[in-house]
Design an enzyme around this catalytic site. Structure first.
Site, PDB file in Angstrom:
ATOM      1  CG  ASP A  55      -1.867  -1.035   1.520  1.00 57.42           C
ATOM      2  OD1 ASP A  55      -1.717  -2.087   0.594  1.00 57.42           O
ATOM      3  OD2 ASP A  55      -2.587  -1.165   2.317  1.00 57.42           O
ATOM      4  CD  GLN A  71       2.005  -1.014   5.391  1.00 54.05           C
ATOM      5  OE1 GLN A  71       1.638  -2.115   5.908  1.00 54.05           O
ATOM      6  NE2 GLN A  71       2.500  -0.026   6.147  1.00 54.05           N
TER       7      GLN A  71
END
Length: 494
Positions: A55, A71
């Site tokens: 993400d 992430q």
């Protein structure tokens, strides 16, 4: 287009924090040669230096610089205890990799610094993220954590600011924070105890103390009776006088040609009443009709544009089959896209700065297409932008063949646009994704070494996918089942 900057932050770090950072940088250096030898390494997309990227997080323009956190699992191409990696750019085109921003090194995030957002306040940047904690029996705890930065370079965790409210399972994550009038608001993706997805609103006057206002969208909240078992990565913003909620629902069943991926990403449009804490909205619409697109996040820049970047991947869907894992990395980000709301529909346009990538170009005007596929001089390669404009109302099926591996097809009888590709799982199966399209006017294609992003009719519809042709397959050709005239431009991208 991406370079690395390993300038270390000056804040005092815990021993575990320092140890995790050291291990991550060691892994980057250890695997650098393997990673960079991959022919599928992308030329102009944001990627992890090693390991797994998912993400986009904390997307913000701060002090004239775009910051994109993400992430990151630097140690393997699988999901695990996530770090926050960090890229910066002055133009949304050329990105520099910065020092690690967050490590899973505290009691409230020891199993991962999960997704979140950024906001500027009083000249400082504040990050908000979900701290993930699991016990020996895999029971989950979840905390919303605040981080402060005075310069966008050095970051300090300030601690937990939101504990899990009653009524939700520990799947309560991905805070997006913004200011509306005199209050700050936070929207969180959640799962209620009846195992249905929700978007939950909180309010604060100081960023530290948050009041839980309740769910403003989800099953039994508004028009949805049931719409998935979990909503991830919500993002609520105003566009052309209306409030758009972008989110990624999990658990939707396929519906005709739609919802064909394991998980979806899309939006609803309506109006938020902040006083009564209600959101009246319309139907859910997928943002991207392709194979790999998830967890998008937006920001507003100093030009007043609402810009979105998505994850060019999907969680849990055949991730062990991507060819790049042999080279110790997986996944990337989409190109940054400017959002516009036109007649209640979100249009997506590649940001204009991407024209900086253009090198040598060609233009073929009034090309007459027929049943025999034809290649055009200068329209070939694996790092390319192609723009196709129709000159008349399309009455015959048009096909664009891409690198012997994917096809774009418009059928004016069925009013369907299709992207198909050869599956990267077995190298043989042909996979298809569709959208309804009343008329084809233009197709703008961004090809990278192992990705394709397609913008139809000025962003009315978008398809995104990873593709893995043989490195020598660089041909592009065009065909139609009857006579059709088009103008085709193409540029090599730098």
């Amino acid at each position: 287009m991406v370079s690395r900057n390993e300038t270390k932050g000056a804040r005092i770090m815990s021993d575990l924090d320092q140890q995790l950072r050291k291990q991550a940088y060691e892994e980057v250096n250890k695997q650098k040669e393997v990673v960079e030898s991959d022919p599928y390494r992308l030329a102009y997309h944001v990627m992890p230096p090693v390991g797994l990227l998912n993400d986009p997080n904390g997307f913000i323009q701060y002090d004239g610089v775009y910051h994109l956190f993400y992430q990151w699992n630097p140690f393997k191409t699988e999901h695990g205890a996530k770090f926050w990696g960090h890229y910066t750019s002055k133009d949304l085109v050329h990105w520099e990799h910065q020092d690690i921003t967050l490590t899973p090194s505290d009691w409230f995030d020891k199993n991962g610094c999960y997704s979140g957002s950024a906001i500027e306040h009083d000249g400082k940047m504040y990050l908000f993220y979900t701290g993930n904690v699991k016990d020996e029996n895999n029971n989950r705890e979840t905390y919303q954590v605040m981080v402060e930065s005075k310069d966008g370079v050095h970051f300090e965790k300030k601690g937990v600011v939101v504990h899990l409210p009653e009524g939700y399972t520990p799947h309560f994550r991905d805070p997006k924070v913004w200011k509306h009038e005199e209050f700050f608001y936070m929207i969180i993706g959640a799962q209620s105890h009846d195992e249905t997805g929700k978007a939950v609103l909180l309010r604060s006057d100081d960023l530290e103390n948050w009041e839980h206002l309740g769910a403003i969208a989800g099953a039994h909240v508004g028009p949805f009776e049931d719409f998935g078992y979990m909503w991830e990565c919500p993002d609520l913003f105003e566009l052309n006088g209306q409030d758009v909620l972008v989110f990624s629902p999990q658990g939707l069943e396929p519906n005709g040609i739609y919802y064909q991926n394991l998980y979806q990403a899309g939006y609803v449009v309506g109006n938020v009443d902040y006083d009564s804490v209600q959101y009246k909205h319309g139907d859910f619409v997928e943002l991207d009709r392709g194979f790999e697109f998830y967890a998008p996040q937006t920001t507003e820049d100093d030009k007043g544009r609402r810009i979105m970047i998505g994850w060019l991947g999907l969680p849990e869907e055949r991730e062990d089959a991507h060819p790049t894992i042999e080279h110790k990395w997986i996944h990337a980000m989409t190109l940054p896209r400017e959002l516009k709301l036109i007649d209640g529909k979100v249009y997506q346009l590649p940001v204009e700065e991407l024209e900086q990538l253009r090198g040598e170009g060609v233009k073929h005007e009034a090309v007459e297409l027929g049943e025999k596929a034809q290649a055009l001089e200068g329209v070939e390669g694996d790092v390319l932008e192609i723009n196709v404009e129709t000159l008349e109302t399309v009455t015959n099926e048009i096909t664009i063949h891409i690198r012997n591996h994917a096809n774009l097809v418009y059928n004016p009888i069925d009013k369907l646009f299709k992207l198909d590709r050869i599956s990267y799982v077995d190298g043989e199966t042909v996979e298809e994704r569709f959208c309804h399209l009343q008329q084809l006017k233009s197709v703008r294609i961004f090809l990278d070494t192992s990705s394709i992003e397609v913008f139809i009719n000025g962003g009315e519809e978008v398809f995104t996918a990873r593709i893995y042709p043989d490195v020598n397959e660089n041909g592009i050709s065009f065909a139609a089942e009857g006579e059709e005239k088009v103008t085709i431009e193409a540029w090599k991208l730098k």
